[in-house]
Scaffold this motif. Structure first.
Motif, PDB file in Angstrom:
ATOM      1  N   VAL A 284       3.626  14.536  18.771  1.00 37.96           N
ATOM      2  CA  VAL A 284       4.690  13.527  18.873  1.00 37.96           C
ATOM      3  C   VAL A 284       4.194  12.315  19.657  1.00 37.96           C
ATOM      4  O   VAL A 284       4.474  11.158  19.305  1.00 37.96           O
ATOM      5  CB  VAL A 284       5.943  14.146  19.542  1.00 37.96           C
ATOM      6  CG1 VAL A 284       6.926  13.051  19.938  1.00 37.96           C
ATOM      7  CG2 VAL A 284       6.620  15.135  18.591  1.00 37.96           C
TER       8      VAL A 284
ATOM      9  N   SER B 284       5.669  12.607  10.751  1.00 33.16           N
ATOM     10  CA  SER B 284       7.126  12.765  10.755  1.00 33.16           C
ATOM     11  C   SER B 284       7.517  14.035  11.497  1.00 33.16           C
ATOM     12  O   SER B 284       6.703  14.954  11.685  1.00 33.16           O
ATOM     13  CB  SER B 284       7.653  12.820   9.314  1.00 33.16           C
ATOM     14  OG  SER B 284       7.196  13.993   8.667  1.00 33.16           O
ATOM     15  N   PHE B 285       8.779  14.085  11.923  1.00 37.87           N
ATOM     16  CA  PHE B 285       9.277  15.276  12.627  1.00 37.87           C
ATOM     17  C   PHE B 285       9.163  16.517  11.747  1.00 37.87           C
ATOM     18  O   PHE B 285       8.848  17.599  12.239  1.00 37.87           O
ATOM     19  CB  PHE B 285      10.724  15.064  13.060  1.00 37.87           C
ATOM     20  CG  PHE B 285      10.907  13.958  14.053  1.00 37.87           C
ATOM     21  CD1 PHE B 285       9.897  13.620  14.937  1.00 37.87           C
ATOM     22  CD2 PHE B 285      12.103  13.248  14.123  1.00 37.87           C
ATOM     23  CE1 PHE B 285      10.048  12.610  15.869  1.00 37.87           C
ATOM     24  CE2 PHE B 285      12.267  12.233  15.054  1.00 37.87           C
ATOM     25  CZ  PHE B 285      11.246  11.898  15.920  1.00 37.87           C
ATOM     26  N   LYS B 286       9.405  16.361  10.462  1.00 37.05           N
ATOM     27  CA  LYS B 286       9.344  17.510   9.552  1.00 37.05           C
ATOM     28  C   LYS B 286       7.916  18.022   9.422  1.00 37.05           C
ATOM     29  O   LYS B 286       7.686  19.237   9.388  1.00 37.05           O
ATOM     30  CB  LYS B 286       9.903  17.132   8.183  1.00 37.05           C
ATOM     31  CG  LYS B 286       9.876  18.288   7.188  1.00 37.05           C
ATOM     32  CD  LYS B 286      10.654  17.984   5.942  1.00 37.05           C
ATOM     33  CE  LYS B 286      10.555  19.116   4.915  1.00 37.05           C
ATOM     34  NZ  LYS B 286      10.869  20.429   5.504  1.00 37.05           N
TER      35      LYS B 286
ATOM     36  N   GLU C 240      13.149  21.079  12.884  1.00 34.73           N
ATOM     37  CA  GLU C 240      12.953  19.626  12.904  1.00 34.73           C
ATOM     38  C   GLU C 240      13.743  18.967  14.031  1.00 34.73           C
ATOM     39  O   GLU C 240      13.269  18.019  14.672  1.00 34.73           O
ATOM     40  CB  GLU C 240      13.363  19.040  11.548  1.00 34.73           C
ATOM     41  CG  GLU C 240      13.076  17.572  11.382  1.00 34.73           C
ATOM     42  CD  GLU C 240      13.423  17.063   9.989  1.00 34.73           C
ATOM     43  OE1 GLU C 240      13.412  15.829   9.802  1.00 34.73           O
ATOM     44  OE2 GLU C 240      13.708  17.902   9.108  1.00 34.73           O
ATOM     45  N   LEU C 241      14.962  19.468  14.293  1.00 34.56           N
ATOM     46  CA  LEU C 241      15.771  18.885  15.370  1.00 34.56           C
ATOM     47  C   LEU C 241      15.152  19.147  16.743  1.00 34.56           C
ATOM     48  O   LEU C 241      15.311  18.347  17.673  1.00 34.56           O
ATOM     49  CB  LEU C 241      17.189  19.443  15.318  1.00 34.56           C
ATOM     50  CG  LEU C 241      18.022  19.049  14.088  1.00 34.56           C
ATOM     51  CD1 LEU C 241      19.378  19.727  14.131  1.00 34.56           C
ATOM     52  CD2 LEU C 241      18.171  17.530  14.007  1.00 34.56           C
ATOM     53  N   GLU C 242      14.455  20.268  16.877  1.00 37.51           N
ATOM     54  CA  GLU C 242      13.794  20.563  18.147  1.00 37.51           C
ATOM     55  C   GLU C 242      12.639  19.592  18.384  1.00 37.51           C
ATOM     56  O   GLU C 242      12.416  19.138  19.516  1.00 37.51           O
ATOM     57  CB  GLU C 242      13.285  22.010  18.142  1.00 37.51           C
ATOM     58  CG  GLU C 242      12.814  22.496  19.496  1.00 37.51           C
ATOM     59  CD  GLU C 242      12.478  23.974  19.504  1.00 37.51           C
ATOM     60  OE1 GLU C 242      12.092  24.486  20.580  1.00 37.51           O
ATOM     61  OE2 GLU C 242      12.591  24.596  18.433  1.00 37.51           O
ATOM     62  N   VAL C 243      11.917  19.257  17.311  1.00 37.50           N
ATOM     63  CA  VAL C 243      10.844  18.268  17.431  1.00 37.50           C
ATOM     64  C   VAL C 243      11.431  16.893  17.769  1.00 37.50           C
ATOM     65  O   VAL C 243      10.879  16.143  18.586  1.00 37.50           O
ATOM     66  CB  VAL C 243      10.016  18.210  16.131  1.00 37.50           C
ATOM     67  CG1 VAL C 243       8.940  17.129  16.230  1.00 37.50           C
ATOM     68  CG2 VAL C 243       9.379  19.555  15.838  1.00 37.50           C
ATOM     69  N   GLN C 244      12.563  16.578  17.162  1.00 39.64           N
ATOM     70  CA  GLN C 244      13.224  15.317  17.476  1.00 39.64           C
ATOM     71  C   GLN C 244      13.665  15.299  18.935  1.00 39.64           C
ATOM     72  O   GLN C 244      13.607  14.263  19.619  1.00 39.64           O
ATOM     73  CB  GLN C 244      14.429  15.112  16.559  1.00 39.64           C
ATOM     74  CG  GLN C 244      15.127  13.765  16.757  1.00 39.64           C
ATOM     75  CD  GLN C 244      16.261  13.558  15.773  1.00 39.64           C
ATOM     76  OE1 GLN C 244      16.438  14.344  14.850  1.00 39.64           O
ATOM     77  NE2 GLN C 244      17.033  12.504  15.973  1.00 39.64           N
ATOM     78  N   GLY C 245      14.109  16.456  19.451  1.00 35.43           N
ATOM     79  CA  GLY C 245      14.483  16.555  20.858  1.00 35.43           C
ATOM     80  C   GLY C 245      13.298  16.329  21.777  1.00 35.43           C
ATOM     81  O   GLY C 245      13.441  15.767  22.877  1.00 35.43           O
TER      82      GLY C 245
ATOM     83  N   ALA D 287      10.813  14.314  21.049  1.00 35.57           N
ATOM     84  CA  ALA D 287      10.599  12.861  21.014  1.00 35.57           C
ATOM     85  C   ALA D 287      11.620  12.132  21.872  1.00 35.57           C
ATOM     86  O   ALA D 287      11.296  11.111  22.505  1.00 35.57           O
ATOM     87  CB  ALA D 287      10.660  12.371  19.566  1.00 35.57           C
ATOM     88  N   ASP D 288      12.844  12.649  21.938  1.00 41.92           N
ATOM     89  CA  ASP D 288      13.891  11.997  22.730  1.00 41.92           C
ATOM     90  C   ASP D 288      13.818  12.348  24.205  1.00 41.92           C
ATOM     91  O   ASP D 288      14.546  11.766  25.022  1.00 41.92           O
ATOM     92  CB  ASP D 288      15.268  12.393  22.186  1.00 41.92           C
ATOM     93  CG  ASP D 288      15.496  11.858  20.772  1.00 41.92           C
ATOM     94  OD1 ASP D 288      14.818  10.879  20.405  1.00 41.92           O
ATOM     95  OD2 ASP D 288      16.341  12.438  20.049  1.00 41.92           O
TER      96      ASP D 288
END
Length: 253
Positions: A15, A21-23, A33-38, A40-41
């Motif tokens: 990241v 991409s997150f996926k 995918e949402l955990e990877v986005q988390g 990044a956030d």
């Protein structure tokens, strides 16, 4: 696909250092995918140091470049010849620390209700050693007085399908050796699905079946049909046999 080591730390590095991409990252490290986005956030994996998959021989720069060029490209773990065959390593099953104190109870249950299982099979099911199994079989274990048999499936030490497979294998081996099994042993060698479909056993043991109407006086029906005389009054009940009065007179003389 094999999972990379230190998956979360690897995701943190990807990241921070790539435009994947997150996926793509989620598919590679086997995370949501949402955990990877988390990550990044900054909401997930706070304080986790990134783990470089290139330096640790898990990814190549060419593979990352292909992924950055095409969002549909799936990252592939770098082939490592020294890691081949690790999943087939033989040995006892790993048991978490929180469940290790339950192993003697599950071993006791297996040797009590499935004595046909070998020490090797029991060892694979609950992740223990053969000396421990032998000590419980021979009741020489230091804590045998306090061990209560508990189903290893209920304790989460093995799956029901694994236990059924081991029991069926033991049954096939015993049948091949020509050993005779008792009815009790044969019932234990069936799977859970088969045992649940069996008819309920009679509550009265078969060894005494048919004795519930047994009497020492013979057939009760014969006693009812027998003529016991008419005792409706006291004279008939105390009536002496014929000729009894003459015998008494002779004695008085």
């Amino acid at each position: 696909m094999a999972k990379p080591i230190m998956a979360r730390a690897t995701a943190v590095w990807l990241v921070d250092n790539t435009t994947l991409s997150f996926k793509q990252i989620a598919d590679f490290v086997e995370m949501h995918e949402l955990e990877v986005q988390g990550i990044a956030d900054g909401d997930v994996a706070q304080g986790v140091k990134g783990f470089d998959p290139i330096a640790n021989n898990q990814l190549t720069e060419e593979e990352i470049e292909k992924g950055q060029a095409s969002p549909l490209h799936k990252l592939k773990l770098k082939f490592n010849a020294s890691a081949q065959g690790e999943e087939k390593r033989r040995g006892p099953r790993y048991t978490p620390l929180s469940k290790r104190q339950d192993r003697p109870a599950s071993i006791y249950w297996l040797v009590k209700f499935h004595p046909e299982l070998s020490d090797g099979q029991v060892s694979k099911l609950v992740g223990t050693t053969k000396p421990t199994i032998q000590a419980i079989r021979e009741r020489t274990h230091w804590n045998i007085a306090n061990i209560q048999p508990i189903d290893p499936v209920a304790l989460g030490l093995c799956k029901q399908s694994e236990l059924d497979a081991a029991v069926q294998k033991a049954a096939a081996k015993k049948a091949a050796e020509g050993g005779l099994m008792t009815d009790d042993e044969r019932r234990r060698l069936v799977s859970t699905e088969q045992s649940l479909g069996m008819d309920a056993e009679p509550k009265m043991p078969t060894s005494i079946e048919g004795l519930e109407t047994f009497t020492l006086s013979g057939n009760p029906a014969d006693d009812e049909e027998k003529d016991h005389g008419d005792y409706s009054d006291a004279d008939s009940f105390f009536k002496l046999p014929e000729g009894g009065s003459d015998a008494d007179e002779d004695d008085d003389k």
